[in-house]
Motif scaffolding. Structure first.
Motif, PDB file in Angstrom:
ATOM      1  N   TYR A  40     -22.566   2.800  -3.997  1.00 54.54           N
ATOM      2  CA  TYR A  40     -21.463   3.185  -4.883  1.00 54.54           C
ATOM      3  C   TYR A  40     -20.286   2.233  -4.707  1.00 54.54           C
ATOM      4  N   ARG A  41     -19.969   1.893  -3.481  1.00 61.39           N
ATOM      5  CA  ARG A  41     -18.853   0.982  -3.211  1.00 61.39           C
ATOM      6  C   ARG A  41     -19.113  -0.399  -3.807  1.00 61.39           C
ATOM      7  N   ARG A  42     -20.347  -0.852  -3.694  1.00 65.47           N
ATOM      8  CA  ARG A  42     -20.701  -2.184  -4.183  1.00 65.47           C
ATOM      9  C   ARG A  42     -20.699  -2.264  -5.711  1.00 65.47           C
ATOM     10  N   THR A  43     -21.128  -1.196  -6.358  1.00 64.71           N
ATOM     11  CA  THR A  43     -21.319  -1.241  -7.808  1.00 64.71           C
ATOM     12  C   THR A  43     -20.213  -0.577  -8.614  1.00 64.71           C
ATOM     13  N   ASP A  44     -19.334   0.163  -7.959  1.00 71.34           N
ATOM     14  CA  ASP A  44     -18.268   0.887  -8.657  1.00 71.34           C
ATOM     15  C   ASP A  44     -16.949   0.599  -7.940  1.00 71.34           C
ATOM     16  N   LYS A  45     -16.259  -0.425  -8.416  1.00 75.83           N
ATOM     17  CA  LYS A  45     -15.020  -0.862  -7.766  1.00 75.83           C
ATOM     18  C   LYS A  45     -13.934   0.219  -7.815  1.00 75.83           C
ATOM     19  N   ASP A  46     -13.936   1.039  -8.854  1.00 77.05           N
ATOM     20  CA  ASP A  46     -12.971   2.129  -8.955  1.00 77.05           C
ATOM     21  C   ASP A  46     -13.223   3.153  -7.845  1.00 77.05           C
TER      22      ASP A  46
END
Length: 80
Positions: A40-46
């Protein structure tokens, strides 16, 4: 339309982090693995930015309630 598993998981992780849980405990509470959190951190910067702000706040800095609520709003917009 129902929310995706990842949307629900992200929101649950953010809420748990805001409650003061560690990343590991927040993932367990959300029923997600640490690998999912990293993805999630890698693919969703928000999501990554919100998690960072919340975790900084747990260490004593101000965290806006909007960090968690805006994740809910973003999820609603993405599901429509």
């Amino acid at each position: 339309m129902a929310e995706s598993s990842s949307t629900v998981g992200k929101r649950a992780i953010l809420q748990s982090l805001a409650a003061g849980l560690t990343v590991e405990k927040a993932c367990q509470s959300a029923g997600k693995s640490l690998k999912s959190y990293e993805y999630y951190r890698r693919t969703d910067k928000d999501f990554a930015a919100k998690a960072d702000r919340i975790r900084q706040g747990v260490r004593g800095e101000f965290v806006a309630d909007s960090d968690v609520r805006s994740e809910e709003h973003t999820s609603e917009l993405q599901s429509h």
